[in-house]
Each structure stands twice: as structure tokens, then as C-alpha cells.
Design a protein around this motif. Structure first.
Motif, PDB file in Angstrom:
ATOM      1  N   VAL A 618       0.866  -1.171   0.000  1.00  0.00           N
ATOM      2  CA  VAL A 618       0.000   0.000   0.000  1.00  0.00           C
ATOM      3  C   VAL A 618       0.902   1.220   0.000  1.00  0.00           C
ATOM      4  O   VAL A 618       1.662   1.425   0.956  1.00  0.00           O
ATOM      5  N   GLY A 619       0.859   2.024  -1.052  1.00  0.00           N
ATOM      6  CA  GLY A 619       1.752   3.174  -1.117  1.00  0.00           C
ATOM      7  C   GLY A 619       1.234   4.247  -2.043  1.00  0.00           C
ATOM      8  O   GLY A 619       0.343   3.999  -2.851  1.00  0.00           O
ATOM      9  N   ASP A 620       1.792   5.455  -1.903  1.00  0.00           N
ATOM     10  CA  ASP A 620       1.278   6.556  -2.712  1.00  0.00           C
ATOM     11  C   ASP A 620       2.364   7.343  -3.440  1.00  0.00           C
ATOM     12  O   ASP A 620       2.104   7.982  -4.425  1.00  0.00           O
ATOM     13  N   GLY A 621       3.611   7.326  -2.923  1.00  0.00           N
ATOM     14  CA  GLY A 621       4.635   8.184  -3.503  1.00  0.00           C
ATOM     15  C   GLY A 621       5.120   7.680  -4.843  1.00  0.00           C
ATOM     16  O   GLY A 621       4.944   6.514  -5.190  1.00  0.00           O
ATOM     17  N   LEU A 622       5.755   8.582  -5.591  1.00  0.00           N
ATOM     18  CA  LEU A 622       6.369   8.180  -6.846  1.00  0.00           C
ATOM     19  C   LEU A 622       7.426   7.118  -6.561  1.00  0.00           C
ATOM     20  O   LEU A 622       7.641   6.207  -7.345  1.00  0.00           O
TER      21      LEU A 622
END
Lengths: 733, 49
Positions: A618-622
């Protein structure tokens, strides 16, 4: 509101329509009830030159067309804003258009199959009841020929989705579920024609057409569900699409970020996100790279510094020159890692494909053996063939073909209602298999934007006043404070002093919000890492608001719930250890690491994979994009960077972390139901096939058995939407 | 049973008429906004004021 006075360049969106008019689709935020339709259409139509305005309530879009008389098309957005809606120009993705065309094709096939099935059943029921009473052979032949007249053209039309897929599979020398379906339909129809010509008692037109009808129902539903989620995803993409202020000579023009080209000069004001990768050519500022690297400490940039799309500009206006994509070392790194991760990812075979890979050969062999058995037993060739074909028809994977899609439709609907949008169809199966969860910290466990963290220590009335004053500022710290405001109306006459703060006169007293010196307040010691202060003074009284990354409101409960499901939890962050430790401790996750670069994150995932773990990332950064691609299955919040979202198997909306738990719970239940359905279908075959091999199957039995098993499987699939064990449903928008 | 000679084509013809009606409705975009159509019926903006 200075952005509104600049011209918006709409040339990328407006397309010429009939008779000298231009047309455009607009994704509209805020449509919530039926009255909105006439309010929006009325407001837009009252603009001079607008020839058409029509709201599509289902997918929350407005189609508008205008002639030359409308000199400033951007007034459309102003008209929407005046009525309390936010509009964003929208271009349908090619994938969405293709899916719309395919959905229309499927619906037409379904209509034809439905029409044919009804009429043929009418004739077949007459024949079945006639066969046990007093139908004459002439009348029966007439009914059979009439059935053939309906069935053959209908099957040729409605069967195309299956025939073309089966043909493609055969040409690639593989078998899919469509091969036995197509074979069954074609054989049933051709045998029926031969039987009709021989004045036989039985014909199988009804079985073939009913089979097509049931399968088409399943596919159409599946498609409708996917289109609905796709439409929401398309709107969200339009709402997120950033605009950029591009220099045209000395003038500034607002253009969509997608229209920027290398070499363009762009102005980035404080509080705005950098629209493209580039190099700073003027001004200096602090920028927040947390969406790119997960690092929460701000970076000072000045002439010559490299900035990345998605970074948030904090303090000063920057002029930057756009560089070609891939021109920066960070993006090159991520690109390279992504390619490697994508090629290393073993294509997990979908449950449906595995089932059909076993199923198709078994069915074909059984039919062949039936023929050989009866022939060797001494039956005439004609009878042996008929029995073999009856085996093929009755095993036609009606229930099997519905078993998995039906569950997928219901489960993706349940996920959608909880704010989870699937990017790939087999994500449900892979989500169910996950036994390890890896969280990124910044923007995933914490909220994507910083928040006030000391609200409890401040008088609520005073806090509300400060928050309302903050509405008039574009500074990121002020915007964080403004999120606490219950009233969205700014104070009259509030003035922003660039780089200082904002002031206004409230009830005859001047109030100031901004830096310590601007408010005349004593400077707070910069204590813990990652906490920034903003000062408020009113009538000689000073208040300090501490602004920092805050955990998502339900992060602790969600992490606990995931642990209760038996999942092993990890936190891997690109941020400093000092910033990660308090989060890990608050959540009670002992396995955490900070300061990781993308390659190190992948190394951790690979070592877990080597132990046989199935990792949910689960992640959001580039910086998370390569790890999302490397993981078995992946989720990202809607605030994630575009590249990252494209890698994720599913995207979740809203400010809660709960959807991660919901996704796992729903996916596990769905997988259990898929297995049950496959067993139900197998059980049906176990009972039906011996009857068919014995040569006892009449069309009536075939029709009953087929519809019965299909209905049973579909009803079982409906249980995937069961509401228990997940958190209460949130509003997906 | 001679009655079937014209009853059956008539039944088929009626069914086909329904099928073509559906196809026409699909093609003319009547299913593009299913939720909106249900709400538009309630608005009175087509009445003369």
C-alpha cells in the motif's frame, strides 16, 4: 481567486461539432440531487452563444456546445462556480470509449439472444407438451423449422463475442472457456438441423440459445460494473488534472499540465503543485517532495535546482523551465526499476483460466469417449454421435462461466460502494491471497496533507476565527489550518501579504495570521521534527498552531483489524527514521524501516517473496511505484502520484485507511464464493454427465438442468456483497 | 392447424418490432443516463411560465 481572471486555454478539450459549434465534456463536482440537473443546465444555457447543455446524471458530466457568440468559453466554469459546482474539462480516455462501444455491442447481442430465447422456448414448450399428448409429426417439424429460422441467425449474431474469442484462442493454440462454449453452441445447432431434417422428436435449439442468453447476461453485468467504476475513475482524473500558468511572452496563460512541452516557462505560485518536471530559472522557495520521495522535511530550491511534478511549493513564487520527461536522474531510476519489476512479475494465472484449462480437455475427451464407447458397444453411428453431442451440450459450462464473473461483479460492486476502485479484474483473487501487508508512511498511513495537531489545546471559537482567516491565504500551512474551518466563507477585506501572512479586521479588531514576526508573537522553538508553526494574533492575544503530518483517523483500528485477519504488517518509508518511529510505535508495528530508496524497498519485497510470502503493498509516492509493481497485489490512495496510481491494482478514495481492510475482507469472501461456485458447477456436471453418457438426456432435462445450475451459482454469488465484518460504508465520492 | 401459418409469423413480427424498438432506443442514446432520466421526469422546467 486570481487564477479565475486568467484566460483558460480550452483548445485541448473543445472539439468541433455540427454547424460551426464547439463541444466539450465537463466533469462536474457537487451534483447530488435531481434539482442540480435543471440548475446547472439553466445556468449554462443562459450564457449567450451556448447552444446545448445537458447533464448526464449517471456519470456526473455535463456536455456543452457553443457557437462563436460565446467569446470566452471559460465563463462556463464561472457559471458553474457561481452555482456552487466545480467543473473540470474532461477528455474521455480511449479505453473508456472502447469499453462503451463494447458495452453497446454486448447489449445488442443480449437483446437478440433474449428475443430468440423467448420465441424458441414458446415453440419448444409446445413441442414438449405435444410429444406426450397428440402433436402430429408435421406440426412438430413445422415448429422445429420455425425454431431453426429464429435460432440460426440469432446465434450467428449474438454468439460473436464468444466465437471471436474462441477463434483467437485456437489460433494462439490455447484453450479458453469460450472454446467449449462455441463448440457446444455450433454442434447443438448443427445437430438440431440434421435431426429436424430427419423428422426427429428432439431438437436442441432452445439449449443453444438459452446458453448464449445466460452467458451474455453474465458478461453484460460484468461490463456494466466495470464501466461504472471506470467513469468514476475518469472523473477523478479530470478533477485532479492540474493546470499550469505558462508564460506566453510576458503574459500568463492557464493551460492544462498535460499540454506543457519541454522548454515552456511556467510560474508556480506558493501553495501550488509543480505541474511538470523541470529546472528552476527564477525565484527561490521551499518545496515539499513528500509525494515523490516520502521525505517530509522541506527542501530549499533556487536557480538551477531540479523539481519534480507533484512537489508542493511552499514559500515563494518560482519560475521554472519544463524539461523533457525522463530528463532527471530520479525519474530515470524509477522508470528502470519499474521495467525490471514488471518483467520479473510472474503472470499469476487467473482462477477462471486455470479452471477452464482443466475443464475444456476433460469435456472434449469425455464426449469422444462416449462416442467411442457407444460405437464399440454396437450402437449405430448416428445414435453414438447424438449421445456424444448431448454430453457436450449438457456439460457446456453455463454455470462454470457464470461462477467467477458473477462473484466478481458482486464483489467489485461492494468494493465500489466502500470507495475502492479496481484497476485490474483479477485483483480480487490476488488480494484474497495476500498474507503480508507493507505500508508506506507518508500519505498512506498519514493523511496526504499536513493538519493541525494541537487543536485540543486551543479555544474552539478562536480556532474557528483563525481557520476562517486562513481561507484567504494560499500558503500551505494556512491551507492546512483552513481545513478546520466549519464556515467556508472568507472574511471580507482579508489581505494577503506575500511571504508574511494574511490580515483582516474582525468586529473592529485587526487579526493577523502568518509568521511570528508578522503577528508580533514570540517565536516558538522548532521542537520535534516535522512540526511547523503558524501564528495567530487578535486583540493582543497570541495563539500558535502546530501543523504536522497526522495519521489517518482510523489508521490504528484498521491496522489492528488487519492484524486480526492474520496478516503480517510492515512499514517501509523513504522518510527519516526519526519521523517513522513515532508512527510505527503509535500503530504498534514492530517491523519498520526508514530512509529507504525505491531499490531498497524492492529488495525487502523480494526477500519476503523468497520466503513464499504474498505481499500486499500500500503506497502513494512516486518512489513507491516500482514496489507496487513488484508486489503480488497493490493498493494506493486516490491522492497518489499518477505514475503510482497506474501501477496499483486498486485505488481507494477518501481520508480513511479502512478501505484497505474492507478490500481484504471482501476479496477473501469473494474467493471463497468463487471456489464454492466452481465446486457447485463441478457437482452439477458430476450428476448430469453420467445421465448424458447413458443417452437419457432430453432437451427438457438439458434446459432445466442448465437454468437451475446457473441460477444457483448466481444466487450464491450475491452473498459476496454481505455487509458484515467490514467497517460501515462510507460515501465513495 | 392451418391457423399457425399466419399466427406464427404474426407473433414473430410483433417480437421483432419490440426488438427493433429496443435497438432504436439504444442507438438514440436513451440508455446513456439511466439515473438522470428517472429524476428529469420530476422537474417542471418544461411547463410554460
Amino acid at each position: 481567486m486570481s487564477a479565475m481572471t486568467e484566460a483558460i486555454d480550452l483548445s485541448l478539450y473543445a472539439k468541433p461539432e455540427s454547424a460551426g459549434t464547439l463541444g466539450m465534456d465537463v466533469a462536474v463536482e457537487g451534483i447530488s440531487c435531481g434539482a442540480c440537473i435543471s440548475r446547472i443546465e439553466g445556468a449554462v444555457k443562459s450564457l449567450p452563444g451556448v447552444t446545448e447543455a445537458r447533464v448526464n446524471y449517471t456519470n456526473r458530466r455535463l456536455h456543452v456546445a457553443w457557437s462563436d457568440a460565446l467569446t470566452e468559453p471559460s465563463r462556463i466554469f464561472q457559471a458553474l462556480a457561481d452555482n456552487g459546482y466545480r467543473g473540470h474539462p474532461f477528455v474521455a480516455l480511449r479505453a473508456e470509449q472502447e469499453e462503451a462501444a463494447e458495452a453497446r455491442h454486448l447489449t445488442r447481442c443480449l437483446a437478440v439472444a433474449g428475443f430468440a430465447a423467448m420465441n424458441i422456448m414458446l415453440l419448444s414448450v409446445s413441442v414438449w407438451s405435444g410429444n406426450v399428448t397428440d402433436i402430429t409429426p408435421e406440426t412438430r417439424d413445422f415448429f422445429h423449422w420455425a425454431s431453426a429460422l429464429i435460432a440460426l441467425p440469432a446465434a450467428a449474431y449474438a454468439g460473436r463475442p464468444f466465437f471471436s474469442s474462441a477463434f483467437a484462442a485456437l489460433r494462439a493454440r490455447t484453450l479458453n472457456m469460450n472454446v467449449p462454449i462455441s463448440l457446444g453452441v455450433i454442434l447443438a445447432l448443427s445437430m438440431s438441423v440434421v435431426e429436424t431434417a430427419n423428422h426427429a422428436e428432439h431438437a436442441y435449439y432452445d439449449s443453444a440459445i438459452m446458453l448464449l442468453f445466460f452467458l451474455l447476461v453474465g458478461r453484460t453485468l460484468d461490463h456494466a460494473m466495470r464501466r461504472r467504476t471506470r467513469a468514476v475513475a475518469g472523473n477523478l482524473a479530470a478533477l485532479r488534472a492540474e493546470t499550469a500558468h505558462r508564460f506566453k511572452g510576458d503574459e500568463l496563460v492557464n493551460v492544462p499540465a498535460a499540454a506543457l512541452k519541454a522548454g515552456d516557462r511556467v510560474l508556480v505560485r506558493p501553495g501550488e503543485r509543480v505541474p511538470a518536471d523541470g529546472e528552476v530559472v527564477g525565484g527561490s522557495s521551499e518545496i515539499d517532495d513528500s509525494l515523490i520521495t516520502g521525505e517530509t522535511a522541506r527542501r530549499k530550491v533556487a536557480n538551477g535546482a531540479t523539481v519534480y511534478a507533484g512537489s508542493l511549493n511552499y514559500s515563494g513564487a518560482l519560475t521554472m523551465r519544463v524539461t523533457a520527461a525522463g530528463g532527471s536522474s530520479l525519474l530515470d531510476d524509477i522508470e528502470r526499476l519499474l521495467e525490471k519489476a514488471a518483467s520479473a512479475k510472474s503472470r499469476t494465472r487467473r482462477l477462471a483460466d486455470r479452471a477452464s484449462a482443466i475443464y475444456a480437455p476433460v469435456v472434449h475427451t469425455t464426449a469422444l469417449l462416449t462416442f467411442a464407447g457407444w460405437y464399440l458397444y454396437g450402437a449405430p453411428v448416428h445414435d453414438a454421435i447424438i449421445t456424444a453431442i448431448a454430453v457436450l451440450i449438457i456439460t457446456c459450462p453455463c454455470a462454470l462461466a457464470l461462477a467467477i464473473p458473477a462473484v466478481q461483479v458482486v464483489a467489485s460492486g461492494a468494493l465500489f460502494r466502500r470507495g475502492i476502485i479496481l484497476n485490474s479484474g483479477d485483483a480480487i483473487e490476488r488480494l484474497a491471497e495476500a498474507d503480508t501487508v507493507i505500508f508506506d508512511k507518508t500519505g498512506t498511513l498519514t493523511l496526504p496533507e499536513p493538519r493541525v495537531v494541537n487543536a485540543a489545546a486551543i479555544d474552539p471559537a478562536l480556532a474557528q476565527q483563525a481557520a476562517r482567516l486562513a481561507l484567504s491565504s494560499r500558503h500551505p500551512l494556512a491551507m492546512a489550518l483552513a481545513r478546520e474551518a466549519t464556515s467556508r466563507v472568507p472574511f471580507d477585506g482579508a489581505v494577503e501579504e506575500p511571504g508574511q501572512g494574511v490580515r483582516a479586521t474582525i468586529d473592529g479588531v485587526e487579526a493577523r495570521l502568518g509568521s511570528a514576526s508578522f503577528c508580533g508573537a514570540p517565536l516558538q522553538r522548532e521542537g520535534e521534527a516535522g512540526i511547523s508553526h503558524i501564528y495567530f494574533s487578535c486583540a493582543g492575544q497570541h495563539t500558535t498552531f502546530a501543523i504536522a503530518q497526522r495519521l489517518r483517523s482510523d489508521a490504528i483500528e484498521t491496522v489492528q483489524a488487519l492484524r486480526d485477519l492474520g496478516l503480517d504488517l510492515h512499514i517501509l518509508s523513504g522518510d527519516r527514521d526519526a519521523a517513522v518511529r513515532p508512527v510505527a510505535e503509535a500503530l504498534g508495528v514492530p517491523q519498520w524501516r526508514g530512509g529507504l530508496n525505491p531499490a531498497e524497498k524492492i529488495a525487502v519485497i523480494d526477500s519476503l517473496k523468497a520466503q513464499g510470502r504474498r505481499v500486499l503493498m500500500v503506497g502513494d509516492g512516486l518512489n513507491d511505484a516500482p514496489s507496487l509493481a513488484a508486489a503480488h497485489v497493490s493498493l494506493s490512495p486516490i491522492s497518489a502520484a499518477d505514475v503510482t496510481q497506474a501501477q496499483a491494482d486498486a485505488v481507494f478514495l477518501g481520508e480513511r485507511l479502512g478501505p484497505v481492510n474492507d478490500a481484504v475482507v471482501i476479496a477473501r469472501r469473494a474467493r471463497r464464493l468463487m471456489m464454492q461456485n466452481l465446486w457447485l458447477a463441478a457437482l452439477y456436471n458430476l450428476i448430469a454427465v453420467p445421465v448424458a453418457i447413458a443417452g437419457l438426456v432430453t432437451p427438457l432435462i438439458a434446459a432445466l438442468a442448465m437454468s437451475g445450475s446457473s441460477v444457483l451459482v448466481t444466487l450464491n454469488a450475491l452473498r459476496a456483497a454481505n455487509k458484515s465484518k467490514t467497517f460501515p460504508e462510507g460515501d465513495p465520492s | 392447424m392451418n391457423v399457425l401459418i399466419y399466427l406464427l409469423p404474426m407473433a414473430l413480427g410483433l417480437g421483432l418490432a419490440g426488438l427493433f424498438g429496443f435497438m432504436w432506443a439504444l442507438k438514440s442514446g436513451q440508455y446513456n443516463d439511466v439515473d438522470g432520466a428517472a429524476l428529469r421526469v420530476l422537474s417542471d422546467d418544461d411547463l410554460p411560465k
